[in-house]
Design a protein around this motif. Structure first.
Motif, short mmCIF file in Angstrom:
data_model
loop_
_atom_site.label_atom_id
_atom_site.label_comp_id
_atom_site.label_asym_id
_atom_site.label_seq_id
_atom_site.Cartn_x
_atom_site.Cartn_y
_atom_site.Cartn_z
N GLY A 35 0.53 -1.60 0.06
CA GLY A 35 0.03 -0.31 -0.21
C GLY A 35 1.19 1.41 -0.19
N ARG A 39 0.30 4.49 -2.44
CA ARG A 39 0.43 6.11 -1.78
C ARG A 39 1.47 7.16 -2.02
NH1 ARG A 39 -2.30 5.66 3.79
NH2 ARG A 39 -3.79 4.56 3.21
N SER A 100 -4.51 8.80 1.31
CA SER A 100 -5.14 7.02 1.38
C SER A 100 -6.22 7.43 0.36
CB SER A 100 -6.30 7.02 2.94
OG SER A 100 -5.26 7.15 4.00
N GLN A 120 6.80 -4.87 -6.88
CA GLN A 120 6.58 -6.09 -5.99
C GLN A 120 7.30 -7.44 -6.00
OE1 GLN A 120 2.44 -4.56 -4.72
NE2 GLN A 120 2.53 -4.01 -6.69
N GLY A 133 -0.69 -6.47 1.57
CA GLY A 133 -1.64 -5.83 0.20
C GLY A 133 -3.40 -5.56 0.23
N ASP A 135 -4.05 -7.45 -3.54
CA ASP A 135 -4.18 -8.55 -4.59
C ASP A 135 -2.90 -8.76 -4.51
OD1 ASP A 135 -2.00 -6.30 -4.74
OD2 ASP A 135 -2.29 -6.27 -7.71
N ARG A 161 -9.02 2.79 12.57
CA ARG A 161 -8.70 4.25 11.03
C ARG A 161 -8.75 5.18 12.05
NH1 ARG A 161 -6.39 2.47 6.46
NH2 ARG A 161 -4.98 1.00 7.07
N ARG A 184 -13.39 3.52 0.13
CA ARG A 184 -12.32 3.07 -0.30
C ARG A 184 -12.73 1.73 -1.13
NH1 ARG A 184 -6.71 3.40 1.56
NH2 ARG A 184 -7.34 3.44 4.14
N ASP A 188 -12.18 0.20 -4.51
CA ASP A 188 -10.73 -1.47 -4.22
C ASP A 188 -12.09 -2.07 -4.46
OD1 ASP A 188 -9.36 1.00 -3.04
OD2 ASP A 188 -9.08 0.25 -1.54
O1 DC Z 1 -3.25 -0.55 2.86
P1 DC Z 1 -3.51 1.13 2.21
O2 DC Z 1 -4.42 1.88 3.10
O3 DC Z 1 -2.01 2.52 2.52
O4 DC Z 1 -3.57 1.25 0.83
C1 DC Z 1 -3.66 2.20 -0.11
C2 DC Z 1 -4.42 2.19 -1.16
O5 DC Z 1 -4.10 1.40 -1.54
C3 DC Z 1 -6.04 1.08 -1.00
O6 DC Z 1 -6.96 2.24 -1.21
C4 DC Z 1 -5.63 0.51 -2.12
C5 DC Z 1 -4.66 0.84 -2.76
N1 DC Z 1 -3.59 -1.05 -3.12
C6 DC Z 1 -3.76 -2.07 -4.22
O7 DC Z 1 -4.55 -1.82 -4.68
N2 DC Z 1 -3.30 -3.02 -3.71
C7 DC Z 1 -2.15 -3.31 -2.99
N3 DC Z 1 -1.25 -4.16 -3.24
C8 DC Z 1 -2.50 -2.77 -2.05
C9 DC Z 1 -2.81 -1.07 -2.25
#
Ligand code: DC
Length: 235
Positions: A35, A39, A100, A120, A133, A135, A161, A184, A188
């Motif tokens: 994430g 960010r 975020s 990654q 994460g 995915d 949160r 979100r 997502d």
């Molecule tokens: O886990 P986080 O809140 O730091 O993630 C921030 C954003 O990034 C979240 O809204 C979804 C996206 N994200 C994603 O699409 N795939 C990931 N592997 C990790 C995070």
């Protein structure tokens, strides 16, 4: 002992960061907070005056960060992994409520996801890592040795949160945090590319009424079992 790739996916506020860190400590594995990469893309776009809705320009920002190998993870301090971009510490800046939303937006752009994929996979390639994460178990490491989908009710996640913001000294409205978590979640789970969903072979962990200690113990126990099975399996 065979060191595995451990995937911990799930929605915002399910406790992934804390659980990932504690599980990694218990296993002697390293943490990859994916994430933080999204960010960082959102943050760099903003710094350059690029709108999060401009898919082509944001993709370009992500490609440059990947090509330059510009993002570095440092040690975890006060429960937060340090993140550097070209040497600049962005750890706090990327964790604002604004970032975020930005991360959630830029993570829906296919070109951005593509740019961050190799990064990654490289970070996790040698095993002995816990990747956190959305995915990881479905797209980034579909063959991960251990996959977990960590979730909790939207009320519980929003409250967690909110408490994180309070602990950081942010002045923020509780109702707004709940709304942001719900927004979100919607973004997502509904995006066409790599939406948040549980991998069919992931172990579901609902932390709504579990303590962090219980969640960590459950996951570590499962991983130990999978490590032992992997060590016995024919190569
Ligand atoms: O886990 P986080 O809140 O730091 O993630 C921030 C954003 O990034 C979240 O809204 C979804 C996206 N994200 C994603 O699409 N795939 C990931 N592997 C990790 C995070």
């Amino acid at each position: 002992m065979t060191e595995l790739v451990v995937a911990i996916d799930g929605p915002a506020g399910a406790g992934k960061s804390t659980v990932t860190r504690r599980v990694a400590e218990a296993l002697g594995y390293t943490v990859v907070d994916t994430g933080a990469l999204y960010r960082t893309v959102a943050h760099q776009a903003e710094q350059r005056g690029v709108s999060w809705d401009d898919a082509a320009a944001v993709t370009q920002v992500a490609r440059e960060l990947a090509a330059e190998d510009a993002i570095r993870f440092g040690p975890t301090q006060s429960g937060m992994t340090k993140v550097f971009v070209r040497g600049e510490d962005v750890s706090t800046a990327i964790r604002s409520s604004e970032m975020s939303q930005g991360a959630s937006k830029v993570s829906a752009i296919a070109g951005v996801r593509d740019a961050l994929l190799t990064m990654q996979r490289t970070l996790g390639a040698r095993g002995g890592v816990v990747l956190e994460g959305r995915d990881i178990g479905t797209v980034v490491f579909p063959d991960a040795g251990a996959k977990f989908f960590l979730t909790a009710s939207v009320e519980v996640r929003a409250e967690r949160r909110y408490q994180e913001h309070v602990a950081r000294g942010d002045s923020i409205d509780r109702a707004l945090v709940r709304q942001e978590v719900a927004e979100r979640d919607a973004r997502d789970t509904q995006r066409p590319v790599a939406p948040l969903r549980q991998a069919s072979d992931a172990i579901l962990v609902d932390s709504s009424s579990m303590s962090i200690d219980e969640v960590v113990a459950f996951i570590v126990d499962k991983v130990h079992g999978l490590e032992a099975a992997a060590a016995k399996a024919p190569k």
